[in-house]
Motif scaffolding. Structure first.
Motif, PDB file in Angstrom:
ATOM      1  N   UNK A  27      -2.046   0.705   2.950  1.00  0.00           N
ATOM      2  CA  UNK A  27      -2.654   0.007   1.810  1.00  0.00           C
ATOM      3  C   UNK A  27      -3.491  -1.195   2.222  1.00  0.00           C
ATOM      4  N   UNK A  28      -3.409  -1.594   3.482  1.00  0.00           N
ATOM      5  CA  UNK A  28      -4.301  -2.658   3.955  1.00  0.00           C
ATOM      6  C   UNK A  28      -5.743  -2.160   4.002  1.00  0.00           C
ATOM      7  N   UNK A  29      -5.928  -0.863   4.158  1.00  0.00           N
ATOM      8  CA  UNK A  29      -7.253  -0.238   4.110  1.00  0.00           C
ATOM      9  C   UNK A  29      -7.068   1.098   3.399  1.00  0.00           C
ATOM     10  N   UNK A  30      -6.896   1.082   2.075  1.00  0.00           N
ATOM     11  CA  UNK A  30      -6.462   2.272   1.343  1.00  0.00           C
ATOM     12  C   UNK A  30      -7.454   3.426   1.389  1.00  0.00           C
ATOM     13  N   UNK A  31      -6.914   4.631   1.526  1.00  0.00           N
ATOM     14  CA  UNK A  31      -7.661   5.878   1.483  1.00  0.00           C
ATOM     15  C   UNK A  31      -7.031   6.704   0.372  1.00  0.00           C
ATOM     16  N   UNK A  32      -7.798   6.984  -0.681  1.00  0.00           N
ATOM     17  CA  UNK A  32      -7.240   7.561  -1.895  1.00  0.00           C
ATOM     18  C   UNK A  32      -6.376   8.782  -1.700  1.00  0.00           C
ATOM     19  N   UNK A  33      -6.911   9.813  -1.023  1.00  0.00           N
ATOM     20  CA  UNK A  33      -6.178  11.063  -0.875  1.00  0.00           C
ATOM     21  C   UNK A  33      -4.907  10.867  -0.061  1.00  0.00           C
ATOM     22  N   UNK A  34      -4.976  10.058   0.973  1.00  0.00           N
ATOM     23  CA  UNK A  34      -3.818   9.808   1.831  1.00  0.00           C
ATOM     24  C   UNK A  34      -2.744   9.044   1.073  1.00  0.00           C
ATOM     25  N   UNK A  35      -3.128   8.001   0.351  1.00  0.00           N
ATOM     26  CA  UNK A  35      -2.167   7.206  -0.422  1.00  0.00           C
ATOM     27  C   UNK A  35      -1.513   8.061  -1.491  1.00  0.00           C
ATOM     28  N   UNK A  36      -2.305   8.912  -2.157  1.00  0.00           N
ATOM     29  CA  UNK A  36      -1.770   9.780  -3.202  1.00  0.00           C
ATOM     30  C   UNK A  36      -0.699  10.710  -2.643  1.00  0.00           C
ATOM     31  N   UNK A  37      -0.970  11.299  -1.473  1.00  0.00           N
ATOM     32  CA  UNK A  37       0.005  12.209  -0.863  1.00  0.00           C
ATOM     33  C   UNK A  37       1.268  11.465  -0.464  1.00  0.00           C
ATOM     34  N   UNK A  38       1.120  10.295   0.140  1.00  0.00           N
ATOM     35  CA  UNK A  38       2.287   9.528   0.574  1.00  0.00           C
ATOM     36  C   UNK A  38       3.150   9.107  -0.620  1.00  0.00           C
ATOM     37  N   UNK A  39       2.525   8.653  -1.691  1.00  0.00           N
ATOM     38  CA  UNK A  39       3.270   8.236  -2.876  1.00  0.00           C
ATOM     39  C   UNK A  39       4.023   9.411  -3.494  1.00  0.00           C
ATOM     40  N   UNK A  40       3.402  10.577  -3.517  1.00  0.00           N
ATOM     41  CA  UNK A  40       4.057  11.746  -4.097  1.00  0.00           C
ATOM     42  C   UNK A  40       5.296  12.128  -3.305  1.00  0.00           C
TER      43      UNK A  40
END
Length: 248
Positions: free
Chosen positions: A107-120
């Motif tokens: 999240x220091x340099x957020x990447x939408x698709x990656x963050x979405x997968x990790x949160x899921x």
């Protein structure tokens, strides 16, 4: 997200309209959650549900703590898990804690698709704890992985969202990620970044400016593009473009 080092301070009773995911990096914290007494220390993971009053203070043993919080929308977990989260708020789960720590770094340099997968995947793990179910993952489906790849290929330069693909394919986001990763040995996020870089290389060798290439292949700014390009190719895009141009 919120990172803090607390010494000798007691949070007054308050509440959030979000799910709060808490990991402790040093010391220990105590908190009362709707009259239930809880605690968190290093190697644990805590989750506090939205709309429930709580406080927070260092444990008597340490007198301080260092923590990292994630504040996640109220739809992060189903409403019926609020009660179970009040009853049992803290878990010993090294894999989950590692995943949350890695998400903070991302999240220091957020990447939408990656963050979405990790949160899921994190949400899935919390649901297993709160529903008292052993982890039982559906077997990865090669056909679904192929369909997800087709979706990603159609969104290489646009906005790709796993929750949209999950709705179309009638599968959960964690299942899509697992199926794709097993089939292609790469995450959906890494796949789409690699495809964008491959496209960018061709455009750069055609003489297009770096800034316009960055936008055309789907990166939100030149710095973002340069960081990924250098990671994949080992040199900055401008230098790569100069190395391959043939001048008349």
């Amino acid at each position: 997200m919120f990172h803090a080092r607390i010494i000798g301070y007691r949070y007054p009773t308050h509440w959030h309209d979000t799910w709060t995911v808490l990991i402790v990096d040093a010391g220990a914290i105590r908190y009362d959650l709707d009259s239930r007494h809880h605690g968190a220390a290093v190697e644990t993971v805590s989750i506090l549900p939205p709309g429930v009053a709580h406080n927070g203070y260092p444990s008597e043993r340490f007198g301080r703590f260092r923590k990292r919080n994630l504040y996640l929308n109220s739809d992060f977990l189903p409403d019926e898990l609020v009660g179970p989260a009040v009853d049992v708020s803290t878990f010993q789960d090294r894999q989950l804690r590692t995943a949350i720590g890695q998400l903070h770094d991302r999240l220091r340099a957020p990447e939408g698709l990656d963050v979405e997968a990790r949160l899921a995947l994190i949400a899935e793990r919390f649901q297993q704890h709160l529903r008292h179910r052993a982890p039982v993952a559906r077997e990865p489906e090669p056909f679904i992985a192929s369909q997800l790849r087709a979706y990603l290929d159609a969104h290489i330069t646009g906005k790709a969202a796993l929750h949209d693909a999950a709705r179309v394919l009638d599968r959960s986001v964690p299942h899509l990620v697992r199926s794709f990763t097993q089939r292609y040995h790469i995450s959906p996020y890494a796949y789409i970044v690699g495809a964008r870089i491959d496209m960018a290389r061709k455009l750069l060798l055609q003489g297009q400016p770096v800034a316009s290439v960055a936008v055309e292949v789907g990166f939100h700014d030149q710095a973002h593009f340069t960081r990924h390009f250098r990671r994949h190719v080992s040199i900055p895009p401008a230098r790569y473009a100069r190395s391959g141009l043939v001048l008349d």
